[in-house]
Design a protein around this motif. Structure first.
Motif, mmCIF file in Angstrom:
data_model
loop_
_atom_site.group_PDB
_atom_site.id
_atom_site.type_symbol
_atom_site.label_atom_id
_atom_site.label_comp_id
_atom_site.label_asym_id
_atom_site.label_seq_id
_atom_site.Cartn_x
_atom_site.Cartn_y
_atom_site.Cartn_z
ATOM 1 N N ALA A 26 0.828 -1.206 0.000
ATOM 2 C CA ALA A 26 0.000 0.000 0.000
ATOM 3 C C ALA A 26 0.863 1.256 0.000
ATOM 4 C CB ALA A 26 -0.919 -0.007 1.218
ATOM 5 N N THR A 27 2.026 1.137 0.627
ATOM 6 C CA THR A 27 2.884 2.315 0.755
ATOM 7 C C THR A 27 3.612 2.625 -0.541
ATOM 8 O OG1 THR A 27 3.254 1.547 3.007
ATOM 9 C CG2 THR A 27 4.614 3.369 2.244
ATOM 10 N N GLN A 28 3.713 1.628 -1.391
ATOM 11 C CA GLN A 28 4.482 1.794 -2.622
ATOM 12 C C GLN A 28 3.807 2.753 -3.589
ATOM 13 O OE1 GLN A 28 6.716 -0.234 -1.623
ATOM 14 N NE2 GLN A 28 8.317 -0.042 -3.171
ATOM 15 N N GLN A 29 4.633 3.285 -4.485
ATOM 16 C CA GLN A 29 4.094 4.222 -5.474
ATOM 17 C C GLN A 29 2.980 3.563 -6.278
ATOM 18 O OE1 GLN A 29 5.403 6.715 -4.541
ATOM 19 N NE2 GLN A 29 4.594 8.297 -5.906
ATOM 20 N N ARG A 79 -11.745 -6.672 -3.229
ATOM 21 C CA ARG A 79 -11.851 -7.788 -2.300
ATOM 22 C C ARG A 79 -11.821 -7.316 -0.854
ATOM 23 N NH1 ARG A 79 -13.252 -12.807 -2.689
ATOM 24 N NH2 ARG A 79 -11.357 -13.722 -1.788
ATOM 25 N N LEU A 80 -11.037 -6.281 -0.619
ATOM 26 C CA LEU A 80 -10.999 -5.706 0.716
ATOM 27 C C LEU A 80 -12.371 -5.182 1.107
ATOM 28 C CD1 LEU A 80 -8.152 -6.160 1.506
ATOM 29 C CD2 LEU A 80 -7.671 -3.736 1.329
ATOM 30 N N SER B 84 -12.875 -4.795 15.794
ATOM 31 C CA SER B 84 -13.524 -4.054 14.727
ATOM 32 C C SER B 84 -12.776 -2.757 14.452
ATOM 33 C CB SER B 84 -14.970 -3.756 15.128
ATOM 34 O OG SER B 84 -15.600 -2.988 14.136
ATOM 35 N N SER B 85 -12.396 -2.101 15.518
ATOM 36 C CA SER B 85 -11.668 -0.846 15.367
ATOM 37 C C SER B 85 -10.291 -1.093 14.745
ATOM 38 C CB SER B 85 -11.560 -0.188 16.741
ATOM 39 O OG SER B 85 -10.390 0.548 16.846
ATOM 40 N N LEU B 91 -7.650 -1.671 7.405
ATOM 41 C CA LEU B 91 -8.173 -1.422 6.067
ATOM 42 C C LEU B 91 -7.856 -0.004 5.607
ATOM 43 C CD1 LEU B 91 -11.639 -3.188 5.884
ATOM 44 C CD2 LEU B 91 -9.387 -3.979 5.150
ATOM 45 N N LYS B 92 -7.940 0.923 6.533
ATOM 46 C CA LYS B 92 -7.649 2.302 6.170
ATOM 47 C C LYS B 92 -6.198 2.413 5.710
ATOM 48 C CE LYS B 92 -7.918 6.149 8.924
ATOM 49 N NZ LYS B 92 -8.580 6.960 9.987
ATOM 50 N N GLY B 93 -5.318 1.716 6.430
ATOM 51 C CA GLY B 93 -3.902 1.758 6.078
ATOM 52 C C GLY B 93 -3.630 1.117 4.732
#
Lengths: 106, 106
Positions: A26-29, A79-80, B84-85, B91-93
């Motif tokens: 997720a952190t990647q470009q 999917r998430l 849940s939190s 997921l946000k990350g």
DNA sequence: CATGTTCATCGCAATTCACCGATCATTCGG
DNA sequence: CCGAATGATCGGTGAATTGCGATGAACATG
């Protein structure tokens, strides 16, 4: 989404290294990265990282796009989202006095 | 909640039988039930069910209250809320372009 | 075509998991 | 105190997981 599917995904998420791999992706470009990027960021052998990536891929959490000599991976947001919804449903089903809610409504 | 904790709980939830056990517990009167209730509802040996319950208990997802000759189990709603939190945060990350959100804000 | 790069895949060892039957500890009823 | 009930725990078996180094396939470049 059935219990088996949820359980499969949960199991795939049930390892700290795999959580970290997802975060790295997720952190990647552009949310894309290749196996080498991940391996650099972790104290694990390339083969081990590849294994973990395979688990995530088998669970449908990431997508592989061959690109030249390397593979690009990215998180499957769809999917998430599915998972998030299924997880919400699961929690709702476990909430206190969810016990006869459906019959109450019927 | 750290990755290890999340991963532990995910792994505990990563088995269809354990999901089913949680559901059975939630469906029971007052959200409480004993091992026998669960065993009756599943095609598994009592020792196996007890094992699964132990996994859920070790993950902190259920609570045990000895009551006479039997044990009453119930779901720990507080832990579900925590989970849940934490899950939401995870997921946000992983969301698209979460990539430098913190530095953006800083 | 030869070489280097990238990575999936193949053994292999150690550990953990899932399931079972059997046993043991606790507790209630006589 | 005895027997029945409940359920945790033990021991065992087979399968899966986690880690590794080594090999092999696919591709780009000289």
């Amino acid at each position: 989404m059935h219990d088996d599917d949820i359980a499969n995904i949960m199991r795939a998420l049930g390892h700290p290294v795999r959580l970290e791999i997802l975060r790295i992706m997720a952190t990647q470009q552009q949310g894309q990265c290749c196996c080498g990027d991940v391996t650099e960021s972790l104290p694990l052998a390339q083969s081990t990282v590849s294994q973990h990536i395979k688990v995530l891929h088998d669970a449908g959490l990431i997508e592989r796009k061959p690109h030249g000599t390397r593979n690009r991976y990215c998180i499957r947001q769809d999917r998430l989202a599915e998972l998030s919804s299924a997880f919400g449903g699961l929690l709702k089903g476990l909430a206190p006095s969810a016990a006869g809610k459906e019959t109450e409504l019927a």
